[in-house]
Design an enzyme around this catalytic site. Structure first.
Site, PDB file in Angstrom:
ATOM      1  N   GLY A   1       0.857  -1.312  -0.160  1.00 38.19           N
ATOM      2  CA  GLY A   1       0.029   0.047  -0.076  1.00 38.19           C
ATOM      3  C   GLY A   1       0.953   1.408   0.033  1.00 38.19           C
ATOM      4  O   GLY A   1       1.967   1.409  -0.714  1.00 38.19           O
ATOM      5  N   ILE A   2       0.385   2.148   0.671  1.00 36.93           N
ATOM      6  CA  ILE A   2       0.893   3.447   0.824  1.00 36.93           C
ATOM      7  C   ILE A   2       2.584   3.369   1.269  1.00 36.93           C
ATOM      8  O   ILE A   2       3.332   4.024   0.747  1.00 36.93           O
ATOM      9  CB  ILE A   2       0.089   4.612   1.617  1.00 36.93           C
ATOM     10  CG1 ILE A   2      -1.190   5.076   1.066  1.00 36.93           C
ATOM     11  CG2 ILE A   2       0.817   5.796   2.225  1.00 36.93           C
ATOM     12  CD1 ILE A   2      -1.994   5.617   2.072  1.00 36.93           C
TER      13      ILE A   2
ATOM     14  N   VAL B   1       5.134  -3.397  15.391  1.00 34.44           N
ATOM     15  CA  VAL B   1       4.918  -2.265  16.124  1.00 34.44           C
ATOM     16  C   VAL B   1       4.453  -2.073  17.446  1.00 34.44           C
ATOM     17  O   VAL B   1       4.364  -1.090  17.797  1.00 34.44           O
ATOM     18  CB  VAL B   1       4.633  -0.839  14.891  1.00 34.44           C
ATOM     19  CG1 VAL B   1       5.300  -0.938  13.785  1.00 34.44           C
ATOM     20  CG2 VAL B   1       3.079  -1.227  14.568  1.00 34.44           C
TER      21      VAL B   1
ATOM     22  N   TYR C   1     -10.573   2.775  14.182  1.00 37.25           N
ATOM     23  CA  TYR C   1      -9.933   3.030  13.264  1.00 37.25           C
ATOM     24  C   TYR C   1     -10.064   4.846  13.099  1.00 37.25           C
ATOM     25  O   TYR C   1      -9.009   5.567  13.357  1.00 37.25           O
ATOM     26  CB  TYR C   1     -10.527   2.618  11.924  1.00 37.25           C
ATOM     27  CG  TYR C   1      -9.480   3.135  10.975  1.00 37.25           C
ATOM     28  CD1 TYR C   1      -8.087   2.648  10.551  1.00 37.25           C
ATOM     29  CD2 TYR C   1      -9.924   4.033   9.900  1.00 37.25           C
ATOM     30  CE1 TYR C   1      -7.504   2.739   9.623  1.00 37.25           C
ATOM     31  CE2 TYR C   1      -9.102   4.484   9.015  1.00 37.25           C
ATOM     32  CZ  TYR C   1      -7.885   3.869   8.398  1.00 37.25           C
ATOM     33  OH  TYR C   1      -6.964   4.084   7.767  1.00 37.25           O
TER      34      TYR C   1
ATOM     35  N   THR D   1      -5.662   0.535  -1.693  1.00 34.38           N
ATOM     36  CA  THR D   1      -4.635  -0.357  -1.271  1.00 34.38           C
ATOM     37  C   THR D   1      -5.161  -1.707  -1.000  1.00 34.38           C
ATOM     38  O   THR D   1      -6.543  -1.815  -0.900  1.00 34.38           O
ATOM     39  CB  THR D   1      -4.245   0.350   0.048  1.00 34.38           C
ATOM     40  OG1 THR D   1      -5.204   0.303   1.185  1.00 34.38           O
ATOM     41  CG2 THR D   1      -3.821   1.900  -0.039  1.00 34.38           C
TER      42      THR D   1
END
Length: 259
Positions: A17-18, A64, A155, A190
């Site tokens: 994706g990004i 992460v 989100y 994405t």
């Protein structure tokens, strides 16, 4: 041409994706890129693509959510090219559930990746950037941080929190030659959004986007790359919507617009 400071670029969520588009674009501009992600196969593919095009890349596994994993990833990058002077916090997940049914497990999972992950990575990157007297941190927010969406309780909240985290980073790190900004993508094609963008969704979305199309990852990566450059040295603490005008439109547009 943008001029990028010496040092490595660390891209979390760089496997797709990004994040992947950003890693490729930075490498094309000459930055050594550490492609970091929890998906080992994906980072290997992205790093291989960069090297095949003549760029420098290192695949770095990272979770992460885990501070020890983050420390190990940054240690690897520092052994490779010294401190990461560019950090793009692109790792993120999307969980869609109705508000009343949203489980605390889903809530915690989304916040852990989207917010705590960016916090921990920024915290780990800061000492190396301070020592270098230069740093660029770009966090990934979303238009969902500005406007609520059905099922996006965690989100949207996480992406709104990124704006606050970005301002805090900018305030406390700015005097060390470090900037912190966020990019808030609008509708973007994405792997994460693939399942959500049905033909019905597109038919609903497109009339609300003045530019008239859904972005490709490269459209968002271009804004991120600018914010990582020396030319962006006086842009600090901001969240930049890159959304084709969606947030500016205000109303559902039907039919043609005449002036």
């Amino acid at each position: 041409m943008l001029s990028l400071e010496n040092g490595a670029a660390m891209i979390t969520g760089g496997g797709s994706g990004i994040g992947r588009a950003t890693a490729v674009m930075l490498a094309e501009l000459g930055a050594p890129v550490a492609v970091a992600d929890i998906d080992g196969d994906a980072i290997a593919e992205t790093a291989a693509e960069i090297r095949a095009a003549g760029g420098e890349a290192l695949a770095v596994p990272v979770d992460v959510r885990d501070k020890a994993s983050i420390n190990a990833a940054f240690d690897t990058v520092e052994d490779w090219r010294g401190p990461a002077t560019i950090l793009v916090n692109s790792a993120g997940i999307l969980q869609v559930e109705p508000f009343e049914d949203f489980s605390v497990e889903s809530w915690n999972r989304v916040l852990a990746v989207n917010v705590t992950g960016a916090f921990l990575c920024g915290q780990r990157a800061a000492p190396g950037m301070k020592a270098a007297g230069y740093g660029r941190i770009v966090n990934l927010s979303s238009i969902s941080g500005f406007r609520a969406g059905v099922g996006r309780t965690a989100y949207g909240t996480s992406k709104a929190a990124i704006a606050g985290l970005t301002r805090q980073m900018a305030l406390e790190l700015g005097r060390h030659g470090i900037t912190a900004n966020a990019v808030a993508p609008g509708a973007t094609a994405t792997p994460m959004t693939h399942a959500a963008y049905t033909e019905e969704t597109r038919a609903t979305l497109l009339p609300m986007i003045p530019s008239g199309f859904i972005a490709e990852p490269e459209d968002i990566a271009a804004a991120i790359v600018f914010l990582t450059s020396r030319q962006a040295r006086y842009v600090n603490g901001h969240t930049l919507p890159v959304d084709g005008g969606y947030l500016a439109s205000g109303m559902l547009q039907t039919g043609s617009l005449s002036v």
